[in-house]
Design a protein around this motif. Structure first.
Motif, PDB file in Angstrom:
ATOM      1  N   ILE A 131       0.853  -1.194   0.000  1.00 18.70           N
ATOM      2  CA  ILE A 131       0.000   0.000   0.000  1.00 18.70           C
ATOM      3  C   ILE A 131       0.884   1.237   0.000  1.00 18.70           C
ATOM      4  CG2 ILE A 131      -1.786   1.297   1.207  1.00 18.70           C
ATOM      5  CD1 ILE A 131      -2.642  -1.278   2.573  1.00 18.70           C
ATOM      6  N   LEU A 147       1.606   4.707   0.987  1.00 20.10           N
ATOM      7  CA  LEU A 147       1.168   5.682   1.993  1.00 20.10           C
ATOM      8  C   LEU A 147       1.477   7.098   1.504  1.00 20.10           C
ATOM      9  CD1 LEU A 147       2.408   3.970   5.299  1.00 20.10           C
ATOM     10  CD2 LEU A 147       0.129   3.839   4.249  1.00 20.10           C
ATOM     11  N   PHE A 159       0.662  10.126   1.952  1.00 19.56           N
ATOM     12  CA  PHE A 159       0.088  11.135   2.837  1.00 19.56           C
ATOM     13  C   PHE A 159       1.148  12.177   3.171  1.00 19.56           C
ATOM     14  CE2 PHE A 159      -2.105   7.106   4.060  1.00 19.56           C
ATOM     15  CZ  PHE A 159      -3.366   7.430   3.570  1.00 19.56           C
ATOM     16  N   THR A 200      -1.211   9.430   8.400  1.00 23.44           N
ATOM     17  CA  THR A 200      -0.684   8.070   8.300  1.00 23.44           C
ATOM     18  C   THR A 200      -1.191   7.223   9.462  1.00 23.44           C
ATOM     19  OG1 THR A 200       1.311   8.915   7.221  1.00 23.44           O
ATOM     20  CG2 THR A 200       1.420   6.698   8.145  1.00 23.44           C
ATOM     21  N   PHE A 256      -4.905   6.429   9.048  1.00 24.73           N
ATOM     22  CA  PHE A 256      -5.113   5.407   8.021  1.00 24.73           C
ATOM     23  C   PHE A 256      -4.769   4.024   8.553  1.00 24.73           C
ATOM     24  CE2 PHE A 256      -3.413   2.788   4.558  1.00 24.73           C
ATOM     25  CZ  PHE A 256      -4.511   2.747   3.715  1.00 24.73           C
ATOM     26  N   ARG A 302      -4.050   5.050  -4.444  1.00 26.23           N
ATOM     27  CA  ARG A 302      -5.329   5.718  -4.261  1.00 26.23           C
ATOM     28  C   ARG A 302      -6.545   4.801  -4.326  1.00 26.23           C
ATOM     29  NH1 ARG A 302      -3.273  10.543  -8.139  1.00 26.23           N
ATOM     30  NH2 ARG A 302      -2.011   8.775  -8.819  1.00 26.23           N
ATOM     31  N   THR A 353      -6.170   3.958  -0.515  1.00 26.39           N
ATOM     32  CA  THR A 353      -6.102   5.105   0.408  1.00 26.39           C
ATOM     33  C   THR A 353      -7.221   6.107   0.172  1.00 26.39           C
ATOM     34  OG1 THR A 353      -4.549   6.272  -1.067  1.00 26.39           O
ATOM     35  CG2 THR A 353      -3.605   4.894   0.671  1.00 26.39           C
ATOM     36  N   PRO A 389     -11.239   1.942   3.314  1.00 29.45           N
ATOM     37  CA  PRO A 389      -9.927   1.448   2.911  1.00 29.45           C
ATOM     38  C   PRO A 389      -9.671  -0.018   3.261  1.00 29.45           C
ATOM     39  CG  PRO A 389      -9.727   3.633   3.838  1.00 29.45           C
ATOM     40  CD  PRO A 389     -11.131   3.182   4.107  1.00 29.45           C
ATOM     41  N   TYR A 394      -8.838  -2.787   0.569  1.00 33.18           N
ATOM     42  CA  TYR A 394      -7.601  -3.562   0.678  1.00 33.18           C
ATOM     43  C   TYR A 394      -7.885  -5.061   0.629  1.00 33.18           C
ATOM     44  CZ  TYR A 394      -3.787  -5.970   3.111  1.00 33.18           C
ATOM     45  OH  TYR A 394      -2.802  -6.857   3.470  1.00 33.18           O
TER      46      TYR A 394
END
Length: 238
Positions: free
Chosen positions: A7, A9, A11, A17, A20, A214, A217, A222, A226
């Motif tokens: 994934i 990140l 951000f 972070t 999330f 994206r 995220t 999410p 995922y």
């Protein structure tokens, strides 16, 4: 990080972070810390993510003279990331220097981070490569050339699109890692990516790891996004 769904990140700060990652509860993740997050928060962001129990791909794409890259990698090796990368366009000597730096900076008894070379960005089209980089021929040939150079330099693999994976594995071998960004669900937005694929296509093409940003995220849920993406990547019916 073979067979991982990584994934991205992407951000700007630690708070986003943290927010999330809290959604994933006890899930052990593989995540990518890129330029946006690293440059605005510093090396401590890697320590934080590792303390949460996750694997880290530190995506800084180093590209400089060999000695500078060697010294940078010596420092990065101590951060605890599981994988780092360089731009293959920096050349064989630069990539060899990167490996020397990683070996030097890895503490005794610790495992050296994997190191992979970026071939052509998945946001690059063949037309752009021909016109703007002044590289003639096909994009696939350029990616294979960089992959061979990366192998000669002793790196562990490359970043490429899923569309070049089969050719790389046939020419270089299946132990050579192929990490593939530009992954989207069927019908998902392409954003600024050009050479994209679904998780199912990446698996069928033989990719060793996929990077998803994206589509996870930016999802309303999410964790659900995922798990769905992970199931598609692993070939599991939900």
């Amino acid at each position: 990080m073979k067979q991982s769904l990584i994934i991205a990140l992407d951000f700007p700060d630690l708070l986003q972070t943290q927010t999330f990652l809290k959604q994933f509860h006890s899930e052990k993740l593989a995540v990518k810390v890129g330029m946006e997050l690293f440059y605005q928060n510093g090396p401590s962001i890697v320590s934080f993510v590792k303390e949460q129990g996750h694997d880290v791909f530190l995506d800084l794409k180093l590209h400089d003279i060999p000695n500078t890259v060697k010294m940078a990698m010596t420092g990065l090796a101590a951060l605890g990331a599981d994988m780092v990368n360089v731009h293959a366009a920096g050349g064989q000597k630069m990539m060899e220097a990167a490996m020397e730096g990683l070996d030097k900076g890895t503490s005794a008894g610790k495992k050296r981070p994997l190191c992979i070379g970026v071939t052509q960005l998945t946001s690059t089209s063949q037309e752009q490569m021909n016109a703007e980089q002044n590289i003639a021929g096909s994009l696939e040939d350029s990616v294979l050339h960089y992959a061979k150079l990366t192998r000669q330099a002793g790196l562990d693999g490359v970043v490429c699109s899923t569309h070049e994976v089969k050719n790389i594995h046939e020419r270089i071998g299946h132990e050579f890692l192929t990490v593939t960004p530009g992954i989207r669900s069927a019908g998902g937005q392409t954003h600024d990516q050009k050479r994209i694929a679904t998780p199912e296509q990446a698996r069928d093409f033989g990719a060793d790891a996929i990077v998803v940003g994206r589509a996870i995220t930016g999802a309303a849920d999410p964790l659900r996004a995922y798990l769905d993406m992970k199931a598609a990547w692993e070939g599991i019916s939900c």
